[in-house]
Every structure is written in structure tokens, then in C-alpha cells.
Design an enzyme around this catalytic site. Structure first.
Site, PDB file in Angstrom:
ATOM      1  N   LYS A   1      34.884  44.179  45.023  1.00 31.65           N
ATOM      2  CA  LYS A   1      34.657  43.197  46.091  1.00 31.65           C
ATOM      3  C   LYS A   1      33.424  43.623  46.857  1.00 31.65           C
ATOM      4  CE  LYS A   1      37.093  43.140  50.182  1.00 31.65           C
ATOM      5  NZ  LYS A   1      36.017  43.265  51.184  1.00 31.65           N
TER       6      LYS A   1
ATOM      7  N   ASP B   1      37.686  49.090  52.070  1.00 31.71           N
ATOM      8  CA  ASP B   1      36.934  50.112  52.804  1.00 31.71           C
ATOM      9  C   ASP B   1      37.546  50.342  54.188  1.00 31.71           C
ATOM     10  OD1 ASP B   1      36.113  47.785  53.994  1.00 31.71           O
ATOM     11  OD2 ASP B   1      33.967  48.096  53.670  1.00 31.71           O
ATOM     12  N   SER B   2      38.571  49.564  54.527  1.00 34.03           N
ATOM     13  CA  SER B   2      39.346  49.830  55.748  1.00 34.03           C
ATOM     14  C   SER B   2      39.980  51.222  55.674  1.00 34.03           C
ATOM     15  CB  SER B   2      40.440  48.765  55.928  1.00 34.03           C
ATOM     16  OG  SER B   2      41.141  48.545  54.720  1.00 34.03           O
TER      17      SER B   2
ATOM     18  N   GLU C   1      37.702  35.809  55.923  1.00 37.25           N
ATOM     19  CA  GLU C   1      38.280  36.588  57.022  1.00 37.25           C
ATOM     20  C   GLU C   1      37.921  35.968  58.372  1.00 37.25           C
ATOM     21  OE1 GLU C   1      37.827  40.852  56.825  1.00 37.25           O
ATOM     22  OE2 GLU C   1      38.469  41.110  58.913  1.00 37.25           O
TER      23      GLU C   1
ATOM     24  N   GLU D   1      30.763  42.259  50.340  1.00 35.60           N
ATOM     25  CA  GLU D   1      30.665  41.342  51.482  1.00 35.60           C
ATOM     26  C   GLU D   1      29.343  40.592  51.483  1.00 35.60           C
ATOM     27  OE1 GLU D   1      31.390  43.387  55.181  1.00 35.60           O
ATOM     28  OE2 GLU D   1      33.359  44.109  54.525  1.00 35.60           O
TER      29      GLU D   1
ATOM     30  N   ASP E   1      36.696  48.102  46.791  1.00 38.42           N
ATOM     31  CA  ASP E   1      35.786  47.537  47.793  1.00 38.42           C
ATOM     32  C   ASP E   1      34.491  48.345  47.817  1.00 38.42           C
ATOM     33  OD1 ASP E   1      35.195  45.741  49.775  1.00 38.42           O
ATOM     34  OD2 ASP E   1      36.580  46.574  51.258  1.00 38.42           O
TER      35      ASP E   1
HETATM   36  O1  KIV Z   1      38.786  46.652  53.610  1.00 45.52           O
HETATM   37  C1  KIV Z   1      39.699  45.837  53.766  1.00 45.52           C
HETATM   38  O2  KIV Z   1      40.860  46.176  53.994  1.00 45.52           O
HETATM   39  C2  KIV Z   1      39.372  44.428  53.664  1.00 45.52           C
HETATM   40  C3  KIV Z   1      40.441  43.455  54.026  1.00 45.52           C
HETATM   41  C4  KIV Z   1      40.519  43.314  55.491  1.00 45.52           C
HETATM   42  C5  KIV Z   1      40.244  42.149  53.374  1.00 45.52           C
HETATM   43  O3  KIV Z   1      38.279  44.086  53.326  1.00 45.52           O
END
Ligand code: KIV
Length: 294
Positions: free
Chosen positions: A121, A52-53, A190, A123, A91
Site C-alpha cells: 500500500k 506504518d501505524s 481515510e 499513500e 505499508d
Molecule cells: O498504517 C495504518 O494503520 C493505516 C490505516 C490507518 C489504514 O494506514
């Protein structure tokens, strides 16, 4: 650039387990589009995270919380078209899995059915264990993400290392165990101190992938744009720039701009000439037209 080795097989959920057993590090990288996914695949990286980055590095927004499901799926589809061998993880956006388990399962399913991902994934630690269990029971592999969890940055009070005290480190260890027990096939750690990350990696039977967590984890993940020097708005201490690609792109764009202004580009090599015969015929047609107009 080295060519991809076609005999190299797809990294699967079984490969995760065998790597942990053999103590062989797992390499993971983010990617958000077709072209970068192809490059990551070609480099032989084991796992791609459509993180989600992307909300920050691709869409230019602040933080990760405002990413929508449709946007995440759109980028997953592009990555799935480009990467064939890496294990693909989508994500889950903030608030796509917190409201209730049915919604979490439905949204997780979209990553597999529409996005072409192998797993999702999410959180959070022990508080998310029941959601993880429900998604795994629906047949979808889940990766956990604990320590610094960017979706809850407001709760954490900013981007800061987690688990610096014995009490908070112990809680992260408990979170890791709860996720493993709930059925996660792996977790991300992280921004936690090196000793804590190593301890957790040793205590777990599933792989722990570190980012800002030292070398004692079962593998490492970095953000594509960070490690290539393409995003300088936030530069965490844990990022290593492997190549100044951002600077090289600007240099190349400036060279193009100068050459266009000086009419040095394109040269004959980048253009196509008409045959002399066709050119002569065109001239004749034009002069005929001019005569008829007089
Ligand atoms: O969204 C992302 O890029 C992440 C990484 C920093 C692990 O969750």
C-alpha cells in the site's frame, strides 16, 4: 474462542474483485506481530495491513514518517508467519517510494520477497499514479490510500477530515479514479465525509475500504490497538472500541503483582514437587557434606 475453520480458503486478489461484484463487505485489520496476526486470522478477518501505524503503536514514536524499510519488513515477516488465510498488505514507509520509480519498485519488491506480503500500500492520489503503474507493471499488486494521508500530515496541517468542500471532494474523486486507472486493485479512503466516500465507492470498479469514511464503502479497516483499547494517545472519532483489552491487561498485571507480593502465586498447581525419595536423598547428601566439613 471459536476455532478457525480450516476449510476457509486464502483471500486472494480474485476474492477482492468477486466481493466488490457481489457487494459483500471486506473486513480488514492491522497487525504487526506473529501473535496478533494469528488472532486476526483465527477471527476470519479477510485482510491484514501491516500498517506504518506500527511506528506509533508498536515502536512508540510520534507519527508514521520515521519508520524505516527494515523495520517495516521485520514486522511483515512476523505477521506472515502467523497469518495464513488473510490477504497480506505491507505499508510502504514515507520516502520509500517518492524519490524515483526504480527505488519504489525495489522497495515494493522487498515486501513480497522478504516480508512475505501479497501486496503493498502507498499513500497519495494522481501524483502517485505513475509510481503505482510502475510497481504494478513489475508484478506487484498495489493498494492506494487517499483522503487523510498520515505520512503527509505536515502538508495537511494535522489530523483533519478531508474533502469537506465540493472542490476538495471532487479532487479526491479524481485521485481515486487516477489510482484505479493506474492499476490499483483497491484503495483506502481515510477520514472523508460519508457521502463523498459512498460516491467514490459507487464510481469505482475496484473496492474502496473506509476508515472514518462511513458505512457506504466496500469494506472497513481499523487499527488493532485502537479497536481493542490498547492505545489511547490519539483517539480519532471514527474508532470504536470493541473490547477494553488494554484495561483488562492492566487489571491482570495488577492482580499478578499483588499475588506475588502476598506469596499467593504460584500455588501447588503452577509448581512441580520433587519426589519424596529424591528429596530424602538430597537431605542425606547435604548432611553428609556438613559432617565432612566439621
Ligand atoms: O498504517 C495504518 O494503520 C493505516 C490505516 C490507518 C489504514 O494506514
Amino acid at each position: 474462542m471459536s476455532k478457525p475453520n480450516p476449510s476457509e480458503r486464502k483471500f486472494t486478489i480474485r476474492t477482492w474483485r468477486s466481493r466488490k461484484k457481489r457487494g459483500e463487505p471486506i473486513t480488514m485489520m492491522t497487525a504487526y506481530d506473529y501473535t496478533s496476526a494469528r488472532l486476526v486470522d483465527r477471527a476470519g478477518i479477510n485482510v491484514i495491513l501491516v500498517g506504518d501505524s506500527l511506528n506509533m503503536v508498536m515502536l512508540g514514536r510520534e507519527g508514521t514518517a520515521s519508520l524505516t524499510m527494515d523495520e517495516a519488513i521485520h514486522h511483515c515477516k512476523a505477521v506472515a508467519r502467523g497469518a495464513k488465510r488473510p490477504f497480506l498488505i505491507g505499508d510502504m514507509p514515507f520516502m520509500s517510494y517518492e524519490v524515483n520509480q526504480s527505488e519504489a519498485i525495489r522497495n515494493a519488491g522487498r515486501f513480497i520477497k522478504e516480508g512475505g506480503m501479497d501486496a503493498i500500500k502507498l499513500e497519495g492520489g494522481a501524483a502517485r499514479a505513475e509510481t503505482v503503474r510502475a510497481i504494478v507493471n513489475a508484478g506487484i499488486p498495489v493498494m492506494g490510500h487517499i483522503g487523510l494521508t498520515p505520512q503527509s500530515i505536515s502538508m495537511l496541517g494535522g489530523f483533519r477530515v478531508q474533502g469537506r468542500t465540493a472542490r476538495t471532494a471532487y479532487r479526491i474523486l479524481q485521485d481515486a479514479k487516477a489510482l484505479q486507472e493506474a492499476g490499483c486493485f483497491a484503495i483506502i479512503l481515510e477520514s472523508v465525509p460519508t457521502q463523498v466516500a459512498q460516491l467514490i465507492s459507487e464510481e469505482l470498479t475496484i473496492p474502496a475500504i473506509g476508515i472514518g469514511a462511513g458505512a457506504g464503502c466496500d469494506g472497513q479497516v481499523l487499527v488493532f490497538h485502537d479497536m481493542l483499547g490498547m492505545f489511547d494517545e490519539i483517539q480519532p472519532k471514527f474508532v470504536k472500541e470493541y473490547a477494553p483489552i488494554g484495561r483488562l491487561i492492566v487489571d491482570a498485571l495488577q492482580a499478578y503483582q499483588s499475588e506475588v507480593k502476598e506469596r499467593a502465586f504460584p500455588t501447588a498447581e503452577h509448581a512441580t514437587d520433587m519426589s519424596e525419595k529424591a528429596w530424602g536423598e538430597l537431605q542425606a547428601m547435604l548432611s553428609q557434606n556438613r559432617k565432612e566439613q566439621v
